[in-house]
Scaffold this motif. Structure first.
Motif, PDB file in Angstrom:
ATOM      1  N   ALA A   1     -10.189  -6.867  -7.293  1.00 23.82           N
ATOM      2  CA  ALA A   1      -9.405  -7.266  -5.912  1.00 23.82           C
ATOM      3  C   ALA A   1     -10.334  -7.546  -4.832  1.00 23.82           C
ATOM      4  N   PHE A   2     -11.608  -6.735  -4.752  1.00 24.62           N
ATOM      5  CA  PHE A   2     -12.445  -6.934  -3.422  1.00 24.62           C
ATOM      6  C   PHE A   2     -13.042  -8.640  -3.496  1.00 24.62           C
ATOM      7  N   TYR A   3     -13.191  -9.048  -4.898  1.00 32.90           N
ATOM      8  CA  TYR A   3     -13.986 -10.313  -5.013  1.00 32.90           C
ATOM      9  C   TYR A   3     -12.875 -11.486  -4.991  1.00 32.90           C
ATOM     10  N   ASN A   4     -11.598 -11.183  -4.820  1.00 36.92           N
ATOM     11  CA  ASN A   4     -10.673 -12.119  -4.802  1.00 36.92           C
ATOM     12  C   ASN A   4     -10.979 -12.835  -3.409  1.00 36.92           C
ATOM     13  N   PRO A   5     -10.840 -14.192  -3.396  1.00 40.08           N
ATOM     14  CA  PRO A   5     -10.974 -14.776  -2.178  1.00 40.08           C
ATOM     15  C   PRO A   5     -10.118 -14.760  -1.015  1.00 40.08           C
ATOM     16  N   ASN A   6      -8.703 -14.473  -1.600  1.00 43.70           N
ATOM     17  CA  ASN A   6      -7.706 -14.482  -0.716  1.00 43.70           C
ATOM     18  C   ASN A   6      -7.426 -12.915  -0.452  1.00 43.70           C
ATOM     19  N   PHE A   7      -8.057 -11.666  -0.959  1.00 46.30           N
ATOM     20  CA  PHE A   7      -7.582 -10.479  -0.947  1.00 46.30           C
ATOM     21  C   PHE A   7      -8.248  -9.799   0.310  1.00 46.30           C
ATOM     22  N   SER A   8      -7.397  -9.008   0.983  1.00 39.75           N
ATOM     23  CA  SER A   8      -7.873  -7.971   1.869  1.00 39.75           C
ATOM     24  C   SER A   8      -7.209  -6.578   1.773  1.00 39.75           C
ATOM     25  N   PHE A   9      -8.059  -5.402   1.571  1.00 40.17           N
ATOM     26  CA  PHE A   9      -7.148  -4.168   1.586  1.00 40.17           C
ATOM     27  C   PHE A   9      -6.401  -3.953   2.651  1.00 40.17           C
ATOM     28  N   LYS A  10      -6.801  -4.417   3.931  1.00 42.49           N
ATOM     29  CA  LYS A  10      -5.934  -4.341   5.163  1.00 42.49           C
ATOM     30  C   LYS A  10      -4.633  -5.123   4.802  1.00 42.49           C
ATOM     31  N   ASP A  11      -4.457  -5.972   4.519  1.00 40.05           N
ATOM     32  CA  ASP A  11      -3.257  -6.702   4.114  1.00 40.05           C
ATOM     33  C   ASP A  11      -2.259  -5.794   3.306  1.00 40.05           C
ATOM     34  N   VAL A  12      -2.965  -5.071   2.431  1.00 34.11           N
ATOM     35  CA  VAL A  12      -2.054  -3.988   1.381  1.00 34.11           C
ATOM     36  C   VAL A  12      -1.595  -2.958   2.069  1.00 34.11           C
ATOM     37  N   VAL A  13      -2.607  -2.385   3.018  1.00 31.55           N
ATOM     38  CA  VAL A  13      -2.030  -1.166   3.766  1.00 31.55           C
ATOM     39  C   VAL A  13      -1.163  -1.644   4.900  1.00 31.55           C
ATOM     40  N   MET A  14      -1.354  -2.818   5.523  1.00 35.56           N
ATOM     41  CA  MET A  14      -0.415  -3.172   6.665  1.00 35.56           C
ATOM     42  C   MET A  14       1.057  -3.406   6.097  1.00 35.56           C
ATOM     43  N   LYS A  15       1.244  -3.632   4.783  1.00 36.77           N
ATOM     44  CA  LYS A  15       2.521  -3.655   4.091  1.00 36.77           C
ATOM     45  C   LYS A  15       3.171  -2.418   3.476  1.00 36.77           C
ATOM     46  N   TYR A  16       2.139  -1.781   3.089  1.00 38.17           N
ATOM     47  CA  TYR A  16       2.366  -0.463   2.252  1.00 38.17           C
ATOM     48  C   TYR A  16       1.274   0.590   2.901  1.00 38.17           C
ATOM     49  N   PRO A  17       1.617   1.130   4.076  1.00 36.18           N
ATOM     50  CA  PRO A  17       0.792   2.237   4.607  1.00 36.18           C
ATOM     51  C   PRO A  17       0.317   3.450   3.819  1.00 36.18           C
ATOM     52  N   ASP A  18       1.311   3.784   2.865  1.00 41.47           N
ATOM     53  CA  ASP A  18       1.101   4.901   1.829  1.00 41.47           C
ATOM     54  C   ASP A  18      -0.105   4.696   0.852  1.00 41.47           C
ATOM     55  N   ALA A  19      -0.442   3.210   0.585  1.00 42.74           N
ATOM     56  CA  ALA A  19      -1.339   3.053  -0.050  1.00 42.74           C
ATOM     57  C   ALA A  19      -2.817   3.278   0.231  1.00 42.74           C
ATOM     58  N   GLY A  20      -2.892   3.430   1.492  1.00 39.84           N
ATOM     59  CA  GLY A  20      -4.262   3.629   2.210  1.00 39.84           C
ATOM     60  C   GLY A  20      -4.948   4.989   1.250  1.00 39.84           C
ATOM     61  N   ASN A  21      -4.084   5.988   1.547  1.00 33.85           N
ATOM     62  CA  ASN A  21      -4.741   6.976   0.688  1.00 33.85           C
ATOM     63  C   ASN A  21      -5.189   6.893  -0.573  1.00 33.85           C
ATOM     64  N   GLU A  22      -4.426   6.352  -1.516  1.00 32.49           N
ATOM     65  CA  GLU A  22      -4.749   5.850  -2.887  1.00 32.49           C
ATOM     66  C   GLU A  22      -6.004   4.968  -3.002  1.00 32.49           C
ATOM     67  N   ILE A  23      -5.990   4.140  -2.053  1.00 34.42           N
ATOM     68  CA  ILE A  23      -7.223   3.411  -2.225  1.00 34.42           C
ATOM     69  C   ILE A  23      -8.736   3.863  -1.724  1.00 34.42           C
ATOM     70  N   THR A  24      -8.325   4.798  -0.652  1.00 33.09           N
ATOM     71  CA  THR A  24      -9.251   5.753  -0.578  1.00 33.09           C
ATOM     72  C   THR A  24      -9.832   6.650  -1.292  1.00 33.09           C
ATOM     73  N   ASP A  25      -8.801   7.469  -2.078  1.00 31.40           N
ATOM     74  CA  ASP A  25      -9.111   8.378  -3.134  1.00 31.40           C
ATOM     75  C   ASP A  25     -10.124   7.597  -4.451  1.00 31.40           C
ATOM     76  N   CYS A  26      -9.681   6.268  -4.574  1.00 34.51           N
ATOM     77  CA  CYS A  26     -10.185   5.582  -5.748  1.00 34.51           C
ATOM     78  C   CYS A  26     -11.589   5.221  -5.281  1.00 34.51           C
ATOM     79  N   LEU A  27     -11.660   4.714  -4.015  1.00 36.92           N
ATOM     80  CA  LEU A  27     -13.086   4.247  -3.729  1.00 36.92           C
ATOM     81  C   LEU A  27     -13.991   5.295  -3.569  1.00 36.92           C
ATOM     82  N   SER A  28     -13.476   6.703  -3.081  1.00 34.35           N
ATOM     83  CA  SER A  28     -13.931   7.715  -3.020  1.00 34.35           C
ATOM     84  C   SER A  28     -14.792   8.664  -4.260  1.00 34.35           C
TER      85      SER A  28
END
Length: 418
Positions: free
Chosen positions: A359-386
Motif C-alpha cells: 500500500a505504501f508504495y502505491n503512487p495513489n495511496f495515503s494512510f491519511k486518506d484511509v484514516v480520514m474516511k475510517y478513523p477506527d482504522a488508525g489503531n489497526e494500522i498503528t498496531d501492524c506497523l508497530s
C-alpha cells in the motif's frame, strides 16, 4: 571430525542467537556457526515497538534499558518540501514503560550482546567458521553441515536438527532452490552515516524519520548514539540511476536535494565517507522447513525495510522456533510437520506487514486518506506497523482496498512434507 549436537544453527545474527539462547536455556546442546568475527557491521538499526516481547522473553530488557542505545518513542513523515508530520508517539497507543519505548541500535553492538547472551545461557558459538554444505542421508534428510575453519580445516558436524539463520544470504534456501523474489518489491537502497548532523529536540531526538523523494522513494533518518545518524535512500533502481548515474555516493548526494528536511538536517553534519548499496532484496522461501531443516529470520523471508520490521521478525521467529524445536526434541520427533504452526504464524506476520508495504508504495495511496474516511482504522494500522503482526486484519484490508490494490498472500513458508 564428527560432532553431535541437538541443534546446529547457521548464523549468529538476531534470529540465530535468540533461538540458541532459549534452546540452551531449555537444556539442549546447541552450536551456533558464524562465518564472521563479532562485532561486525550490519544494517537494520531501528527497532519497532513489538520487539519488546521477544527481548523480554530473552531477559534482555534490563540490559537494553541500561545501554547507551538511543531511545525511540515515535516515527514521523516528511514531504519533499520539508513539511514534517506530527510525530506518531507509540505511548498514545501502548504502555509507556514497556512496548512504547524502543531503541535505535548499532547492530555491531546489539548483535554482539545477543551472541554473548546465547553463550551465557550455555550455547556454544564458533565464529570465523563457514558452513560449506548441508549433509544429508540417503533419504534426503538433513543430518548436519560441513564447515571450514579459518585455518582451512573441513569438519562434519551432525545434529538432530539444522536451523538456517544465515540472514539475507539464505544459505539453505538458495541451495535447495526455494528462493523466490517478491513479485513487486524490488527496490534499491543506498546509505551512509553522518556525524554531527541536526536532530530534533527532546523526546523527538531519537525518532525515526521517513522523508519522501519523488517517485515513491524515501529516506530513512535514524539517530544513533555518539552523535551518529544512519541515513539512506530507497527507491526504484531506474529512478536512482537516472541520467546514467551509477556511483552510490553520487546517487545519495543527488537525492539529498530532493527533500528539504533531509537537506537541512545533513547540512550540519559530515558523511563518514563510506557508502553502501544493495538491490532487489525482498524474497521469500517456498518452504519454511524440510526433513532435518528449519528456517528462521531473514532466511525465511525478507521484506522491504520501510517499516523496520526485520529485527522484530528475526527475534520473533527465534522465540517461536525455539519453543517449537524444544517441543519437537522433547517428543523425539523433529519431522517437518511439527513446524506447521510455526510456519503459519511466521507467514501470517510477514503477509500482514507485506500488505502495508505494498500500500505504501502505491503512487495513489495515503494512510491519511484511509484514516480520514475510517478513523477506527488508525489503531489497526498503528498496531501492524508497530509489529503486532499476528492479528486478524481482514477488516482493515477491506478498507485499504478501497484506496489501493493489495497483494494476495503468497503460498510459501510452510513445511515441505517429509
Amino acid at each position: 571430525m564428527n560432532s553431535h549436537h541437538d541443534v546446529l544453527i547457521i548464523g549468529g545474527g538476531p534470529a540465530g542467537t535468540s533461538t540458541a539462547s532459549l534452546l540452551a536455556e531449555y537444556g539442549h546442546k546447541v552450536l551456533v556457526i558464524e562465518r564472521e568475527k563479532f562485532p561486525r557491521y550490519h544494517i537494520g538499526e531501528s527497532l519497532i515497538p513489538f520487539t519488546f516481547g521477544p527481548l523480554e522473553r530473552l531477559g534482555l530488557i534490563p540490559t537494553m534499558k541500561k545501554s547507551h542505545f538511543t531511545k525511540k518513542y515515535s516515527v514521523s513523515f516528511v514531504q519533499p518540501d520539508g513539511k514534517r508530520s506530527q510525530p506518531f508517539y507509540f505511548f498514545n497507543r501502548y504502555d509507556r514503560e514497556t512496548v512504547a519505548q524502543t531503541w535505535q541500535v548499532l547492530r555491531s553492538e546489539f548483535d554482539l550482546m545477543l551472541m554473548n547472551h546465547a553463550r551465557a545461557k550455555g550455547a556454544e558459538v564458533r565464529e570465523e567458521t563457514t558452513v560449506t554444505k548441508l549433509l544429508k542421508d540417503d533419504s534426503g534428510r538433513v543430518i548436519g553441515v560441513e564447515v571450514q575453519t579459518k585455518e582451512g580445516e573441513k569438519q562434519h558436524l551432525l545434529a538432530k536438527l539444522v536451523i538456517d539463520a544465515s540472514g539475507k544470504e539464505a544459505f539453505s534456501t538458495l541451495r535447495e532452490g526455494w528462493r523466490v523474489k517478491d513479485p513487486y518489491l524490488n527496490k534499491v537502497a543506498v546509505w551512509t552515516y553522518y556525524k554531527g548532523s541536526k536532530r530534533e529536540a527532546g523526546i523527538d531526538e531519537g525518532a525515526t524519520t521517513i522523508a519522501f523523494v519523488p517517485d515513491k522513494g524515501w529516506f530513512w533518518h535514524i539517530p544513533q548514539h555518539d552523535d551518529m545518524v544512519s541515513v539512506g535512500v530507497v527507491a526504484e533502481g531506474k529512478y536512482l540511476s537516472r541520467d546514467g548515474v551509477k556511483d552510490p555516493k553520487a546517487m545519495f548526494e543527488r537525492e539529498i536535494r530532493e527533500n528539504k528536511w533531509i537537506e537541512e538536517h545533513l547540512s550540519q553534519g559530515q558523511s563518514t565517507g563510506q557508502y553502501w548499496i544493495t538491490s532487489e532484496y525482498s524474497f521469500h522461501s517456498k518452504f519454511g522447513a524440510s526433513s532435518g531443516l528449519l528456517l528462521v529470520g531473514d532466511a525465511y523471508a525478507f521484506l522491504d525495510p520501510v517499516f523496520s520490521s526485520g529485527v522484530m521478525l528475526a527475534l520473533k521467529s527465534g522465540v517461536l522456533a525455539a519453543d517449537a524445536v524444544h517441543a519437537a526434541l522433547k517428543a523425539n520427533d523433529v519431522s517437518p510437520e511439527r513446524f506447521a504452526e510455526y510456519g503459519r504464524l511466521m507467514r501470517e506476520g510477514v503477509e500482514n506487514m507485506r500488505k502495508l508495504v505494498y500500500a505504501f508504495y502505491n503512487p495513489n495511496f495515503s494512510f491519511k486518506d484511509v484514516v480520514m474516511k475510517y478513523p477506527d482504522a488508525g489503531n489497526e494500522i498503528t498496531d501492524c506497523l508497530s509489529g503486532d503482526v499476528n492479528k486478524d486484519y481482514s477488516s482493515l484490508w477491506t478498507k485499504i482496498r478501497e484506496f489501493a490494490p493489495l497483494p494476495d498472500s503468497l503460498p510459501y513458508g510452510m513445511p515441505m512434507a517429509a
